[in-house]
Scaffold this motif. Structure first.
Motif, mmCIF file in Angstrom:
data_model
loop_
_atom_site.group_PDB
_atom_site.id
_atom_site.type_symbol
_atom_site.label_atom_id
_atom_site.label_comp_id
_atom_site.label_asym_id
_atom_site.label_seq_id
_atom_site.Cartn_x
_atom_site.Cartn_y
_atom_site.Cartn_z
ATOM 1 N N PRO A 151 0.840 -1.206 0.000
ATOM 2 C CA PRO A 151 0.000 0.000 0.000
ATOM 3 C C PRO A 151 0.874 1.255 0.000
ATOM 4 O O PRO A 151 1.976 1.261 0.556
ATOM 5 C CB PRO A 151 -0.791 -0.096 1.306
ATOM 6 N N VAL A 152 0.351 2.316 -0.606
ATOM 7 C CA VAL A 152 1.040 3.603 -0.585
ATOM 8 C C VAL A 152 0.785 4.214 0.789
ATOM 9 O O VAL A 152 -0.374 4.416 1.164
ATOM 10 C CB VAL A 152 0.513 4.532 -1.704
ATOM 11 N N PRO A 153 1.850 4.486 1.562
ATOM 12 C CA PRO A 153 1.650 5.005 2.920
ATOM 13 C C PRO A 153 0.821 6.290 2.945
ATOM 14 O O PRO A 153 1.085 7.225 2.193
ATOM 15 C CB PRO A 153 3.080 5.281 3.414
ATOM 16 N N GLY A 154 -0.205 6.284 3.778
ATOM 17 C CA GLY A 154 -1.041 7.458 3.951
ATOM 18 C C GLY A 154 -1.950 7.772 2.770
ATOM 19 O O GLY A 154 -2.565 8.831 2.728
ATOM 20 N N ARG A 155 -2.026 6.871 1.782
ATOM 21 C CA ARG A 155 -2.844 7.120 0.592
ATOM 22 C C ARG A 155 -3.726 5.913 0.279
ATOM 23 O O ARG A 155 -3.534 5.236 -0.727
ATOM 24 C CB ARG A 155 -1.942 7.437 -0.602
ATOM 25 N N PRO A 159 -4.060 2.893 -5.650
ATOM 26 C CA PRO A 159 -3.763 1.459 -5.700
ATOM 27 C C PRO A 159 -2.373 1.191 -5.121
ATOM 28 O O PRO A 159 -1.506 2.068 -5.126
ATOM 29 C CB PRO A 159 -3.792 1.115 -7.193
ATOM 30 N N ALA A 160 -2.174 -0.013 -4.646
ATOM 31 C CA ALA A 160 -0.872 -0.391 -4.094
ATOM 32 C C ALA A 160 0.212 -0.236 -5.149
ATOM 33 O O ALA A 160 -0.033 -0.432 -6.340
ATOM 34 C CB ALA A 160 -0.909 -1.833 -3.591
ATOM 35 N N ASP A 161 1.407 0.152 -4.707
ATOM 36 C CA ASP A 161 2.573 0.150 -5.588
ATOM 37 C C ASP A 161 3.104 -1.270 -5.671
ATOM 38 O O ASP A 161 2.963 -2.057 -4.729
ATOM 39 C CB ASP A 161 3.693 1.039 -5.033
#
Length: 170
Positions: A151-155, A159-161
């Motif tokens: 997951p993108v931290p705080g976002r 979508p996940a990186d």
């Protein structure tokens, strides 16, 4: 022309004098990424640029400038040089220099300057990145690499990186 352009690629640490050019390249990079993130520029037409500041000023970071024929052609930001894992934080090649082997040559040069464990993130919605980064990992680490979504931290809205991990030997 392709071989000549590839032969004329230079990758070097970016200096404070290079920062204005890197900042302009950053705008192009963020513009390209906005296709996959949906992020828009701020009211003044710029994108968040704290990573440019970090690359030029923070310990453990290193900015690189890519040139082709003496002209700016891209950049790379490395972080984690003072830790156990290096991260290619940002990597960009201008559209006019893509699909000629310049990016592969440049990223290989950046990564081999800092042997050890590496991690690189990219967006799964970006077909060029989905093709490019596994090729880089295979080129530098053979079959000894892996990928995982994070997951993108705080976002949570993004979508996940996809992250690839491998080790570059000295």
């Amino acid at each position: 022309m392709t071989d000549m352009m590839t032969a004329d690629v230079t990758v070097r640490p970016a200096t404070p004098e290079d920062r204005p050019a890197v900042e302009r390249l950053w705008l192009m990079f963020r513009h390209d990424l906005s296709e996959f993130t949906g992020l828009l520029p701020a009211a003044d037409g710029t994108f968040r640029s704290e990573r440019v500041t970090y690359a030029f000023s923070e310990p453990g970071w290193a900015p690189y400038l890519l040139t082709c024929g003496g002209n700016p052609a891209g950049f790379a930001f490395v972080r984690g040089l003072d830790g156990p894992v290096r991260v290619l934080n940002s990597f960009f090649v201008v559209r006019g220099a893509r699909r000629r082997g310049i990016g592969l040559r440049a990223v290989r040069e950046v990564l081999t300057r800092h042997p050890g464990p590496w991690e690189i993130a990219f967006q799964q919605d970006n077909p060029a990145a989905v093709s490019f980064w596994p090729r880089v990992a295979g080129d530098l680490a053979g079959d000894a690499w892996n990928r995982e979504p994070r997951p993108v931290p705080g976002r949570p809205d993004l979508p996940a990186d996809m992250w690839i991990s491998f080790t570059v030997t000295g």
